[in-house]
Design a protein around this motif. Structure first.
Motif, short mmCIF file in Angstrom:
data_model
loop_
_atom_site.label_atom_id
_atom_site.label_comp_id
_atom_site.label_asym_id
_atom_site.label_seq_id
_atom_site.Cartn_x
_atom_site.Cartn_y
_atom_site.Cartn_z
N GLN A 457 2.13 -11.69 1.97
CA GLN A 457 1.23 -12.58 1.25
C GLN A 457 0.75 -13.75 2.09
O GLN A 457 -0.22 -14.43 1.74
CB GLN A 457 1.89 -13.10 -0.03
N GLU A 458 1.40 -13.99 3.24
CA GLU A 458 1.00 -15.09 4.12
C GLU A 458 0.04 -14.65 5.23
O GLU A 458 -0.52 -15.50 5.92
CB GLU A 458 2.24 -15.72 4.76
N LEU A 459 -0.13 -13.34 5.41
CA LEU A 459 -0.95 -12.88 6.53
C LEU A 459 -2.39 -13.36 6.41
O LEU A 459 -2.95 -13.93 7.36
CB LEU A 459 -0.89 -11.36 6.62
N SER A 463 -3.95 -16.21 8.96
CA SER A 463 -5.02 -15.83 9.89
C SER A 463 -6.25 -16.71 9.66
O SER A 463 -6.89 -17.17 10.62
CB SER A 463 -5.38 -14.36 9.73
N LEU A 464 -6.58 -16.95 8.41
CA LEU A 464 -7.74 -17.78 8.10
C LEU A 464 -7.57 -19.18 8.67
O LEU A 464 -8.52 -19.77 9.21
CB LEU A 464 -7.94 -17.85 6.59
N TYR A 469 -2.16 -18.08 14.81
CA TYR A 469 -3.35 -17.66 15.54
C TYR A 469 -4.22 -16.86 14.58
O TYR A 469 -3.80 -16.56 13.44
CB TYR A 469 -3.00 -16.80 16.77
N LYS A 470 -5.39 -16.51 14.99
CA LYS A 470 -6.28 -15.67 14.18
C LYS A 470 -6.14 -14.21 14.61
O LYS A 470 -6.05 -13.92 15.80
CB LYS A 470 -7.73 -16.13 14.30
N LEU A 471 -6.13 -13.35 13.66
CA LEU A 471 -6.10 -11.93 13.95
C LEU A 471 -7.49 -11.45 14.36
O LEU A 471 -8.51 -12.04 13.98
CB LEU A 471 -5.62 -11.14 12.74
N ASP A 472 -7.52 -10.36 15.12
CA ASP A 472 -8.77 -9.74 15.52
C ASP A 472 -9.03 -8.47 14.70
O ASP A 472 -10.15 -8.23 14.27
CB ASP A 472 -8.72 -9.38 17.01
N THR A 473 -7.98 -7.67 14.53
CA THR A 473 -8.11 -6.36 13.87
C THR A 473 -6.92 -6.16 12.94
O THR A 473 -5.77 -6.43 13.32
CB THR A 473 -8.16 -5.23 14.91
#
Length: 827
Positions: A457-459, A463-464, A469-473
């Motif tokens: 629930q935190e992903l 990321s936002l 860090y921010k995810l790419d994919t």
């Protein structure tokens, strides 16, 4: 946006992708993967001939064995397998719905890519068909680029219902070889981690329990929903018929919940408790068991002179009590229990003191007895403490590993994988920069959730926010977090800036934000292994066998992952080429049965496919008269040493059931800093007031119902029609409200209402229900979809997740679905 316009026929897909000629030779993307399976599935399609295939139901986690009837290439009936230990020839009302899943007209028909760069609820994705080669190459190119740039940690794979070694079991290896701490992140924190980790704090195991219901004489259920949605639901109904008897019940039942459901209606005692206060009730029961001398001395121990010194309000010297298989009982009493009387608990729980006392005495004297709990008790800020207090009751009455008690689940005798992944680790996998990166959900991190298993629930929110860090994919398997996560609106914003790959066969909300659709088979089209969820302790594993060839150009998720792996540069690609495909994996797993054949004669892949299940009875561990024994082939006769008990049963530092949790105590500084708990008491099951966010004056609880159908119930017409057997409802899921509460707010029975929290509001229709607590709003977590299919779309009430605050238990990571407070008004 019309999400149904994205559906594609197989013929249209082949024409659009220009790959029709290649299909007959190799199958899309998977080499010869589908050729063998399609040939087997179509082997008995002589006109009029009926073929029966062994499979496993996918309507809930129970994993019931099913017989799938196929005539002239079409599935037309599903029944429970007669010789499967869970189904025993029976199915729950959801079981036959597999045909609705298979022939759902809204299914994705093949791989597709997004053409509209804009993402949102009102944006048409503009999906166009592509070949599997293009789809898989696109994914691999992104992953190879991230790895080349030393940013492989920015790839995440999220999953929901993992079934076995041929799907979810492949993910961890993929993450290790590729180099990402975010492969894979499971949904357990949005399911039952509160249960698992609460128990781990005391017994060290950290897994779901199995239960010997048939031999129990009392069940004390906290928020379980035993006859609604507790696994294994089908078998629960069967065992209920046995333990409750025809005329005279064999087993006494006390059920604790916030409204009258089927379980409470069928129980001997129904306790409608204030949400989040289950732990107070459990502590008071423990207080009575000790003050009245009802504990199981062969497991717990006793005072050295046999005189009970547990007196309300009085401390006890630890030197006077000789512990057996528990640790810290007297410390727990002195720190917490001595003052936790039924009168004290009555004030907190809104229950009658007399009912608490009667429950405690019955539980303490009706051996063997089991205390079990689920999300109703542990989906709150104090969930770990509630769970610990309830689980401690099992120790006090000696139910751990006893006949009629509870135990941990054993695993199957699988053979090794075709090749060893350790032989394919390159330097990047072993020492790459990803090794220094935390998980995106901050699971295991001192600034996040150090002790949690997962924090899915935190992903999206992390990321936002770019923290850490921010995810790419991001790739999704069997999970739809825009709809299932609390405050899913944040996920919508997060996925607007991430490349999204969805593998669902269906057009769910998360799929509408996808850049690539790589659709999985439905479960009647898969070859898939599935070890049992905890059942009766002894090992069991099932096999899904395709009933028919895939209707469309879909591919099993496990094979999709392998095919992506083959395209990753370096030794990782060589590993997946050696692995070949999931059928090869499953055949190697089945080799373990050769030296440990099942009770039903299963000893290889072919016999497993024929029977559909491998299992070995009985459960090998048993607590008897103060000692632990293992099965010698005839009886429980081999005495276990203390070291063996520690290794296999109580995996704590002491090798005992720790009422003073060494695990929590070793993390006391972090827990105290992050939760504000007193470091002198945080290691004990103790009472703590739950924190209820949301800003309203009514608790909102959104339980699953019998027809939930593993998230697909909202798009199955027959499931919708029978969703609420008490309140009715076909076009809507009614919001339950106590008549007293409704009238005080000027709300008429059946009227349209608005539920609001600090996050926003949703609307729906309410029904008066006197079986609901006056301070609690209840409605099933089923409707409110804006995607998912034609029957699910735009069905009231709105989605509860949109007004559920994203609050989690800091210790277990459990998402607190049932703790938000809302306001209600007539519209």
């Amino acid at each position: 946006m019309d999400i149904l316009s994205t559906g594609l026929s197989r013929r249209r897909f082949l024409q659009a992708s220009g790959t029709a000629g290649a299909l007959g030779a190799v199958g899309l993307g998977g080499g010869a993967l589908t050729t063998l399976r399609e040939a087997e599935a179509q082997a008995a399609t002589t006109p009029g001939e009926t073929r029966i295939t062994k499979n496993i139901c996918h309507q809930c986690p129970a994993r019931c064995g099913i017989d799938v009837y196929t005539t002239n290439g079409r599935v037309h009936a599903i029944y429970g397998t007669a010789d499967h230990p869970i189904s025993n020839g029976k199915l729950c009302p959801k079981g036959p719905l597999g045909t609705y899943i298979l022939y759902d007209p809204d299914r994705f028909k093949g791989p597709m890519k997004r053409t509209n760069p804009n993402k949102g609820r009102n944006e048409d994705p503009g999906f166009v068909p592509i070949s599997w080669e293009e789809a898989l190459d696109t994914v691999a190119e992104r992953l190879n680029t991230l790895r080349d740039q030393g940013e492989s940690h920015r790839f995440a794979l999220c999953y929901g219902r993992g079934w076995g070694a041929s799907c979810a079991g492949l993910q961890g290896t993929f993450g290790s070889l590729y180099g990402s701490p975010n492969v894979a992140i499971g949904h357990s924190s949005m399911c039952s981690d509160g249960s698992i980790i609460s128990k781990k704090a005391l017994d060290g195991v950290g897994g779901y329990n199995a239960y010997d219901y048939a031999n129990a004489n009392m069940l004390l259920m906290f928020g379980v929903g035993f006859l609604e949605a507790f696994r294994p639901y089908n078998n629960n109904m069967q065992v209920w018929g046995y333990i409750r008897g025809v005329k005279v019940p064999k087993t006494r039942i006390t059920a604790v919940d916030i409204h009258i459901n089927t379980t409470l209606a069928g129980s001997d005692r129904a306790l409608m408790i204030k949400p989040g206060t289950d732990g107070a009730l459990a502590l008071a029961i423990a207080h009575v068991i000790l003050t009245e001398g009802l504990w199981e001395r062969s497991f717990v121990g006793d005072f050295t002179d046999g005189v009970n010194r547990f007196k309300t309000g009085e401390r006890v010297s630890p030197s006077l009590f000789e512990e057996k298989w528990v640790k810290g009982l007297v410390d727990w009493w002195n720190t917490e229990l001595k003052d936790r009387t039924p009168a004290w608990a009555a004030e907190i729980t809104d229950l009658y003191e007399r009912d608490i006392l009667a429950t405690a005495r019955e539980f303490g004297t009706t051996r063997p007895s089991i205390a079990l709990f689920e999300r109703g008790a542990h989906a709150h800020s104090n969930g770990v403490l509630n769970g610990m207090a309830i689980h401690a009751l099992n120790a006090l009455v000696g139910s751990l590993y006893a006949k009629g008690g509870l135990m941990s689940q054993m695993g199957p005798s699988y053979g090794p994988m075709p090749v060893d992944a350790k032989d394919f680790m390159d330097d990047y996998a072993l020492n790459g920069p990803w090794k220094t990166q935390p998980r995106i959900d901050l699971k295991g991190h001192k600034d996040g959730y150090l002790l949690a298993n997962n924090m899915l629930q935190e992903l999206g929110p992390n990321s936002l926010a770019g923290n850490p860090y921010k995810l790419d994919t991001v790739m999704f398997y069997q999970t739809n977090p825009i709809w299932t996560a609390p405050n899913g609106q944040v996920w919508e914003e997060a996925l607007k800036e991430v490349f999204v790959i969805d593998t669902s066969p269906f057009p769910g909300e998360t799929a509408m934000f996808a850049d690539l659709i790589l659709p999985d088979h439905t479960y009647l089209e898969r070859l898939q292994d599935a070890p049992t969820y905890p059942f009766q302790g002894w090992p069991m594993t099932q096999l899904r066998v395709p009933a028919i060839a895939p209707l469309y150009d879909t591919q099993y998720f496990g094979d999709t992952l392998i095919e992506i792996g083959k395209r990753i540069k370096g030794p990782m690609g060589d590993y997946y080429k050696a692995l070949d495909n999931t059928e090869n994996v499953i055949r190697h797993l089945a080799k373990g049965f050769a030296t440990d054949p099942g009770d039903n004669g299963v000893n290889d892949f072919e016999s497993w496919k024929e029977k559909g299940v491998w299992y070995k009875k009985p459960y090998i561990y048993r607590f008897v008269d103060g000692e632990f024994y293992t099965w010698d082939g005839q009886d429980y006769a081999i005495l276990m040493t203390e070291e063996e008990v520690k290794e296999s049963l109580f995996k704590t530092d002491s090798g005992k059931f720790e009422l003073r949790s060494g695990w929590l105590e070793s993390n006391a500084d972090w827990i105290a800093r992050k939760t504000g708990r007193d470091p002198r008491t945080l290691m004990f099951p103790h009472w703590e007031e739950p924190v209820h966010p949301g800003g309203g004056d009514l608790y909102m609880v959104t339980p699953k119902v019998a027809m939930h159908a593993e998230g697909r119930g909202a798009n199955i017409p027959i499931a919708i029609a029978t969703l609420q057997p008490v309140l009715g409802g076909r076009k809507t899921a009614y919001i339950e409200i106590n008549p007293q509460t409704a009238r005080a707010r000027g709300i008429a029975n059946g009227s349209r209402v608005r539920l609001s929290s600090d996050l926003g509001s949703i609307e729906g229709y309410c029904k008066y229900y006197e079986g609901c607590r006056p301070d609690t709003i209840v409605f099933p977590m089923e409707h409110g979809h804006w995607a998912m299919g034609r029957w699910a779309k735009d069905r009231l009430p709105g989605h509860c997740g949109e007004i559920t605050v994203n609050q989690s238990d800091r210790i277990t990571g459990q998402c607190s679905y049932y703790t938000t407070k809302v306001s209600i008004e007539a519209v």
